[in-house]
Design an enzyme around this catalytic site. Sequence first.
Site, short mmCIF file in Angstrom:
data_model
loop_
_atom_site.label_atom_id
_atom_site.label_comp_id
_atom_site.label_asym_id
_atom_site.label_seq_id
_atom_site.Cartn_x
_atom_site.Cartn_y
_atom_site.Cartn_z
N HIS A 19 2.87 -8.12 -31.85
CA HIS A 19 4.24 -8.59 -31.72
C HIS A 19 4.53 -9.77 -32.65
O HIS A 19 5.57 -9.79 -33.32
CB HIS A 19 4.53 -8.99 -30.27
CG HIS A 19 4.43 -7.83 -29.32
ND1 HIS A 19 4.65 -7.97 -27.96
CD2 HIS A 19 4.15 -6.52 -29.51
CE1 HIS A 19 4.50 -6.79 -27.38
NE2 HIS A 19 4.19 -5.91 -28.29
N ASP B 221 -4.28 -4.11 -25.69
CA ASP B 221 -3.01 -3.40 -25.53
C ASP B 221 -2.79 -2.60 -26.80
O ASP B 221 -2.02 -2.99 -27.68
CB ASP B 221 -1.86 -4.36 -25.26
CG ASP B 221 -0.58 -3.61 -24.90
OD1 ASP B 221 -0.65 -2.37 -24.79
OD2 ASP B 221 0.47 -4.25 -24.75
N ASP C 86 0.28 -0.99 -32.55
CA ASP C 86 -0.77 -1.02 -31.50
C ASP C 86 -2.09 -0.45 -31.99
O ASP C 86 -2.72 0.38 -31.33
CB ASP C 86 -0.31 -0.23 -30.26
CG ASP C 86 0.72 -0.99 -29.43
OD1 ASP C 86 0.79 -2.23 -29.57
OD2 ASP C 86 1.44 -0.35 -28.65
N GLU D 110 5.60 -12.15 -22.12
CA GLU D 110 5.08 -11.52 -23.34
C GLU D 110 6.20 -11.32 -24.35
O GLU D 110 7.03 -10.43 -24.19
CB GLU D 110 4.43 -10.17 -22.99
CG GLU D 110 3.87 -9.48 -24.22
CD GLU D 110 3.20 -8.15 -23.90
OE1 GLU D 110 2.79 -7.94 -22.74
OE2 GLU D 110 3.11 -7.32 -24.82
N HIS E 66 1.19 -0.92 -15.38
CA HIS E 66 2.57 -1.00 -14.91
C HIS E 66 2.63 -0.19 -13.63
O HIS E 66 1.89 0.79 -13.47
CB HIS E 66 3.55 -0.35 -15.90
CG HIS E 66 3.50 -0.90 -17.30
ND1 HIS E 66 2.62 -0.45 -18.24
CD2 HIS E 66 4.27 -1.83 -17.91
CE1 HIS E 66 2.83 -1.09 -19.38
NE2 HIS E 66 3.83 -1.94 -19.21
N ASP F 222 2.67 3.48 -14.29
CA ASP F 222 1.49 4.11 -14.90
C ASP F 222 0.69 4.80 -13.79
O ASP F 222 -0.02 5.78 -14.04
CB ASP F 222 0.55 3.08 -15.54
CG ASP F 222 1.19 2.33 -16.69
OD1 ASP F 222 2.16 2.84 -17.26
OD2 ASP F 222 0.70 1.22 -17.01
N LYS G 173 8.24 -10.39 -27.82
CA LYS G 173 8.23 -9.35 -28.87
C LYS G 173 9.57 -9.45 -29.59
O LYS G 173 10.60 -9.62 -28.94
CB LYS G 173 8.05 -7.97 -28.23
CG LYS G 173 7.90 -6.83 -29.23
CD LYS G 173 7.59 -5.51 -28.51
CE LYS G 173 7.39 -4.39 -29.51
NZ LYS G 173 7.08 -3.10 -28.85
N ASP H 194 6.04 -1.09 -34.06
CA ASP H 194 4.93 -1.51 -33.20
C ASP H 194 3.80 -0.49 -33.28
O ASP H 194 3.92 0.63 -32.78
CB ASP H 194 5.48 -1.58 -31.76
CG ASP H 194 4.49 -2.17 -30.79
OD1 ASP H 194 3.44 -2.65 -31.22
OD2 ASP H 194 4.79 -2.14 -29.59
N ASP I 168 -2.94 -10.08 -25.31
CA ASP I 168 -2.93 -8.66 -25.67
C ASP I 168 -3.49 -8.52 -27.08
O ASP I 168 -2.86 -8.93 -28.07
CB ASP I 168 -1.50 -8.10 -25.62
CG ASP I 168 -1.08 -7.72 -24.21
OD1 ASP I 168 -1.85 -7.99 -23.26
OD2 ASP I 168 0.02 -7.14 -24.06
N GLU J 11 0.84 -11.20 -27.95
CA GLU J 11 0.24 -9.95 -28.45
C GLU J 11 0.16 -10.00 -29.97
O GLU J 11 1.14 -10.32 -30.65
CB GLU J 11 1.06 -8.74 -28.00
CG GLU J 11 0.51 -7.45 -28.61
CD GLU J 11 1.08 -6.18 -28.02
OE1 GLU J 11 1.27 -6.11 -26.79
OE2 GLU J 11 1.34 -5.26 -28.82
N MET K 86 -4.60 -7.81 -13.95
CA MET K 86 -3.19 -8.03 -14.33
C MET K 86 -2.35 -6.83 -13.94
O MET K 86 -2.80 -5.69 -14.03
CB MET K 86 -3.11 -8.27 -15.85
CG MET K 86 -1.73 -8.46 -16.41
SD MET K 86 -0.90 -6.91 -16.83
CE MET K 86 -1.16 -6.85 -18.59
C1 XLS Z 1 4.90 -3.21 -25.61
C2 XLS Z 1 4.16 -4.16 -24.81
C3 XLS Z 1 3.73 -3.65 -23.45
C4 XLS Z 1 3.37 -4.82 -22.57
C5 XLS Z 1 3.27 -4.48 -21.12
O1 XLS Z 1 5.05 -3.36 -26.81
O2 XLS Z 1 3.08 -4.63 -25.55
O3 XLS Z 1 2.66 -2.77 -23.59
O4 XLS Z 1 2.18 -5.42 -22.96
O5 XLS Z 1 4.47 -4.07 -20.61
MG MG Z 2 1.59 -5.93 -24.88
MG MG Z 3 3.05 -4.13 -27.60
#
Ligand code: XLS
Ligand code: MG
Ligand code: MG
Length: 387
Positions: free
Chosen positions: A221, A288, A258, A182, A55, A58, A184, A256, A246, A218, A89
Amino acid sequence: MTDFTPTPADRFTFGLWTVGNTGRDPFGEPTRAPLSAPYIVQKLAQLGAYGVNLHDNDLVPIDASAAERDRIVADFRQALSDHGLVVPMATTNLFSDPAFKDGAFTSADAHVRAYALQKTMRSMDLGAELGAHTYVFWGGREGTEVDAGGKLLSALGWFRDSLNFLAEYSESQGYGYRFALEPKPNEPRADIFLPTVGSALGFIGTLDRPELFGVNPEFAHETMAGLNFAHAVAQALDAGKLFHIDLNDQKMSRFDQDLRFGSENLKGAFTLVKLLEDSGYDGPLHFDAHALRTEDEAGVWAFARGCMRTYLILKEKARQFNADPGIQAALAEYHRTDDELAALSRFTPENAAALKDRTFDRAALGGRGLGLEHLDQLTNDLLFGIR
Ligand code: XLS
Ligand code: MG
Ligand code: MG
């Protein structure tokens, strides 16, 4: 047989925000010190990754001066070139700053929506400078808690207008981005707009330049929504819209998480890897995910190595699955084919009439065992490593 050590040819990528995650959660402070972007680049390259994604914030703090920005970007580019990593990306942070507390492109405030466009254009400039070809839109704050606010329909229109604007901006600058939405279902909002891969695919068809847009599904998600991730990815592949992916893991219907790829739902991960490999998907394989909050820096790199190692092991398992005579025999049994019926199922008025007249033995169709218990146990045996 390899020793499952990744190389850049495997196309594994991580986000700066993933291995850089400091272990903060809504209830607790960070458990690890932040890592600098050039250091992350160096470590990922040592581990055999192909690239690193980001991002805007970041890398560059939201309040950095122009001079600070240029210095930070120059240091980062130097690290990329020193260690041979690419940035496939890029994306925008449209969720951390309080300005985006009620959404960015879907805020009910026209000033916030315009600021979101400005921030995204600048972030697209940064991504292009770093060589990114895919631009992700995760609508982190694009959602609601209070539907009495009455923006459900207008929000989709605002979102569409913003994506149309940004696609034209990319083309006018010659950036050549492919955009990946993306989805979610929730978190950090109670309800996020376009909550699943299917809804994003439907929305893409309403954009001015649908060919520039695909999805970035993802694992966590879709699983949060109680859905089967491989099914969502299959739909994206079928539509020619899998622009990015992702990878991580997640317990169903929870916050979430991850988690490290393959750490929770190993069979789901196997199904996914086999689908990606069999389909010929040749985009980046982006993790991710982040190390557990219990870990120190050594745990972060163990996490990163684990994500890639599990993918490579499952890729080898997929190859074995495709080469296994017992499994292939069970598959052939399951997939009963019939050339005459296949021909008859292509529409002509004559075929339709013939099909309507045809007699089927319904009881025999219902009585036929499909052998899926056997096939599934063969798959388990393969995954357990005893086949
Ligand atoms: C958050 C998302 C984020 C995106 C990028 O849950 O997965 O990490 O992939 O903004
Ligand atoms: Mg993501
Ligand atoms: Mg995520």
